[in-house]
Design a protein around this motif. Structure first.
Motif, PDB file in Angstrom:
ATOM      1  N   LEU A  98     -16.693  -9.781  68.494  1.00 22.50           N
ATOM      2  CA  LEU A  98     -16.447  -8.817  68.434  1.00 22.50           C
ATOM      3  C   LEU A  98     -16.955  -7.906  67.643  1.00 22.50           C
ATOM      4  O   LEU A  98     -16.933  -8.010  66.435  1.00 22.50           O
ATOM      5  N   GLU A  99     -17.488  -6.622  67.850  1.00 21.60           N
ATOM      6  CA  GLU A  99     -17.890  -5.978  67.345  1.00 21.60           C
ATOM      7  C   GLU A  99     -16.313  -4.695  66.687  1.00 21.60           C
ATOM      8  O   GLU A  99     -15.904  -4.939  67.676  1.00 21.60           O
ATOM      9  N   PRO A 100     -16.221  -4.164  66.576  1.00 24.69           N
ATOM     10  CA  PRO A 100     -14.753  -3.522  64.903  1.00 24.69           C
ATOM     11  C   PRO A 100     -14.822  -2.207  66.721  1.00 24.69           C
ATOM     12  O   PRO A 100     -13.482  -2.175  67.192  1.00 24.69           O
ATOM     13  N   LEU A 101     -15.570  -1.987  67.180  1.00 18.63           N
ATOM     14  CA  LEU A 101     -15.198  -1.119  68.345  1.00 18.63           C
ATOM     15  C   LEU A 101     -14.447  -1.990  69.768  1.00 18.63           C
ATOM     16  O   LEU A 101     -13.322  -0.801  69.903  1.00 18.63           O
ATOM     17  N   GLN A 132     -13.736  -0.925  59.693  1.00 20.07           N
ATOM     18  CA  GLN A 132     -14.570   0.299  60.412  1.00 20.07           C
ATOM     19  C   GLN A 132     -12.811  -0.134  61.715  1.00 20.07           C
ATOM     20  O   GLN A 132     -12.312   0.709  61.754  1.00 20.07           O
ATOM     21  N   THR A 133     -12.483  -1.129  62.443  1.00 16.66           N
ATOM     22  CA  THR A 133     -11.752  -1.514  62.395  1.00 16.66           C
ATOM     23  C   THR A 133      -9.816  -0.416  62.712  1.00 16.66           C
ATOM     24  O   THR A 133      -9.681  -0.291  63.093  1.00 16.66           O
ATOM     25  N   GLY A 134      -9.631  -0.643  61.435  1.00 19.18           N
ATOM     26  CA  GLY A 134      -8.660   0.702  61.057  1.00 19.18           C
ATOM     27  C   GLY A 134      -8.880   2.032  61.137  1.00 19.18           C
ATOM     28  O   GLY A 134      -7.917   2.012  62.501  1.00 19.18           O
ATOM     29  N   GLN A 135      -9.974   2.269  61.155  1.00 18.30           N
ATOM     30  CA  GLN A 135     -10.155   3.335  61.080  1.00 18.30           C
ATOM     31  C   GLN A 135     -10.354   4.080  62.978  1.00 18.30           C
ATOM     32  O   GLN A 135      -9.531   4.833  63.717  1.00 18.30           O
ATOM     33  N   MET A 136     -10.920   3.032  63.957  1.00 21.45           N
ATOM     34  CA  MET A 136     -10.770   2.926  65.131  1.00 21.45           C
ATOM     35  C   MET A 136     -10.024   3.346  65.767  1.00 21.45           C
ATOM     36  O   MET A 136     -10.033   4.029  66.652  1.00 21.45           O
ATOM     37  N   TRP A 143      -3.059   8.254  65.776  1.00 25.07           N
ATOM     38  CA  TRP A 143      -2.727   8.042  64.735  1.00 25.07           C
ATOM     39  C   TRP A 143      -2.700   8.071  63.109  1.00 25.07           C
ATOM     40  O   TRP A 143      -3.733   7.895  63.179  1.00 25.07           O
ATOM     41  N   PRO A 144      -2.207   8.465  62.394  1.00 21.55           N
ATOM     42  CA  PRO A 144      -2.454   8.758  61.526  1.00 21.55           C
ATOM     43  C   PRO A 144      -2.980   8.172  60.498  1.00 21.55           C
ATOM     44  O   PRO A 144      -2.322   6.590  61.067  1.00 21.55           O
ATOM     45  N   GLN A 145      -3.518   7.486  59.552  1.00 23.83           N
ATOM     46  CA  GLN A 145      -4.063   6.487  58.877  1.00 23.83           C
ATOM     47  C   GLN A 145      -4.114   6.416  56.868  1.00 23.83           C
ATOM     48  O   GLN A 145      -4.215   7.600  57.373  1.00 23.83           O
ATOM     49  N   LEU A 176       5.745   7.939  61.577  1.00 26.12           N
ATOM     50  CA  LEU A 176       5.340   6.628  61.490  1.00 26.12           C
ATOM     51  C   LEU A 176       4.964   7.354  63.582  1.00 26.12           C
ATOM     52  O   LEU A 176       5.883   8.560  63.676  1.00 26.12           O
ATOM     53  N   PRO A 177       4.259   7.054  64.381  1.00 22.88           N
ATOM     54  CA  PRO A 177       4.105   5.501  63.998  1.00 22.88           C
ATOM     55  C   PRO A 177       2.274   6.065  62.820  1.00 22.88           C
ATOM     56  O   PRO A 177       1.720   7.028  63.286  1.00 22.88           O
ATOM     57  N   ALA A 178       2.392   5.286  62.720  1.00 22.59           N
ATOM     58  CA  ALA A 178       1.329   4.962  61.884  1.00 22.59           C
ATOM     59  C   ALA A 178       0.241   3.546  61.953  1.00 22.59           C
ATOM     60  O   ALA A 178       0.253   2.521  61.585  1.00 22.59           O
ATOM     61  N   VAL A 179      -0.979   3.688  61.422  1.00 19.78           N
ATOM     62  CA  VAL A 179      -2.010   2.448  60.907  1.00 19.78           C
ATOM     63  C   VAL A 179      -1.949   2.309  59.655  1.00 19.78           C
ATOM     64  O   VAL A 179      -2.902   3.547  58.656  1.00 19.78           O
ATOM     65  N   VAL A 180      -2.368   1.086  59.125  1.00 15.00           N
ATOM     66  CA  VAL A 180      -2.577   1.109  57.494  1.00 15.00           C
ATOM     67  C   VAL A 180      -3.270   0.082  57.800  1.00 15.00           C
ATOM     68  O   VAL A 180      -3.009  -1.222  57.946  1.00 15.00           O
ATOM     69  N   THR A 181      -4.559  -0.029  56.190  1.00 20.18           N
ATOM     70  CA  THR A 181      -5.656  -0.889  56.160  1.00 20.18           C
ATOM     71  C   THR A 181      -4.959  -1.276  54.141  1.00 20.18           C
ATOM     72  O   THR A 181      -4.990  -0.643  53.704  1.00 20.18           O
TER      73      THR A 181
END
Length: 255
Positions: A98-101, A132-136, A143-145, A176-181
Motif C-alpha cells: 500500500l502507498e501512504p495515502l 507521510q502516513t501520519g501527516q496525511m 486533526w492537529p499533528q 485532543l484528538p490528535a495524531v502523533v508520530t
C-alpha cells in the motif's frame, strides 16, 4: 484525565538486521524467505501508548488498539503488539503493498468507527522511508499533528510534544484528538514476555477488508526500476594538496 482511547499503527517490514537485496526482476527488494518483524518506529509507538497507560492508570487509558494494513502475515506483527500490552487488534487485509495515502485513508475509516482521541504512529517505515502516513492521516481527519516526537505528555485533554527538528528541539501543544508520530529517542520498547505472548492469543482480533471500510485501493505510483547502489571504490593516496585538487577537479568532477 479520563477516557483516553489510543489507536496505534504497526507495520510488518523486513527485519532491521537483515541485509536487503534487490530481486532478480529489479522491481523491489527480495522478501521471500526473509525475516520480518514490526517496524522499529512502530514498536516505539506501541511502547509510548503503554507508558501513557502506566503513568495515568487503566481508567484514564481504558483501551489501546493496534491496527495494521497488509497481507495475512501482518497478523504476526499485530500479535506482537498484543503481547507487548495492546488490548485488541484490527487487521485490514490487503494483497498488495500500500502507498501512504491508501494507508491513511484506511486508518481514517477505522478512526471514524473506533473513535479514539489519540493516534500514535511511527514517523516512518524502514522499508519505504516515506514519512507521510501520519501527516496525511491528520490532514484527512482535520486533526492537529505532532511529528518526530521525542517526548509526549497528555494532561487535561491537552497534548504536549517535544519534537526533534534540524535546529534542535521544539515543544508544541495541541488539543485532543490528535495524531502523533514517534522518533527514535522517545523510548526503549519492551520485550514481550512468554506469559504475555500466550495471553495475546486470546485477545480480541478483528479482520476487515478495504471494501468493508468503503475504501478503494489503487496505485498512484509506479516503480520503474530498483538497483543496488554502486560498490564503493578503493581510496587513493596523493602526494600533495595540488594533486588532490587536480584529481577532484578533473577525475571526480566535483569541483
Amino acid at each position: 484525565m479520563t477516557g483516553l482511547r489510543i489507536l496505534v499503527g504497526v507495520k510488518r517490514v523486513i527485519d532491521s538486521a537483515v541485509k536487503v537485496r534487490v530481486n532478480s526482476a529489479q522491481t523491489g527488494v527480495e522478501t521471500a524467505n526473509v525475516k520480518h518483524s514490526m517496524n522499529p518506529f512502530d514498536e516505539i509507538a506501541v511502547e509510548e501508548a503503554l507508558r501513557l497507560r502506566e503513568k495515568h492508570g487503566q481508567e484514564a487509558v481504558p483501551e489501546i488498539v493496534a491496527l495494521s494494513c497488509g497481507p495475512a502475515k501482518a497478523q504476526e506483527t499485530l500479535r506482537t503488539a498484543l503481547a507487548m500490552g495492546a488490548d485488541r487488534a484490527i487487521h485490514v487485509k490487503t494483497d498488495d503493498a500500500l502507498e501512504p495515502l491508501s494507508v491513511a485513508k484506511l486508518f481514517s475509516k477505522v478512526v471514524a468507527n473506533e473513535k479514539p482521541n489519540l493516534v500514535i504512529l511511527g514517523k516512518q517505515a524502514i522499508d519505504d522511508d516515506a514519512n507521510q502516513t501520519g501527516q496525511m492521516l491528520a490532514g484527512l481527519l482535520g486533526w492537529p499533528q505532532a511529528t518526530f516526537a521525542s517526548k509526549v505528555e497528555v494532561n487535561d485533554g491537552k497534548l504536549q510534544v517535544v519534537r526533534e527538528v534540524d535546529g534542535g528541539l521544539e515543544t508544541v501543544s495541541a488539543a485532543l484528538p490528535a495524531v502523533v508520530t514517534t522518533d527514535l529517542r522517545l523510548n526503549e520498547p519492551r520485550y514481550a514476555s512468554l506469559p504475555n505472548i500466550m495471553k495475546a492469543k486470546k485477545k480480541p482480533f478483528q479482520t476487515v477488508t478495504p471494501a468493508d471500510l468503503g475504501v478503494e485501493i489503487r496505485a498512484r505510483l509506479q516503480t520503474i526500476e530498483v538497483v543496488e547502489p554502486p560498490k564503493r571504490q578503493g581510496g587513493r593516496l596523493v602526494a600533495s594538496v595540488d594533486e588532490l585538487l587536480d584529481k577532484l577537479r578533473n577525475e571526480a568532477k566535483v569541483l
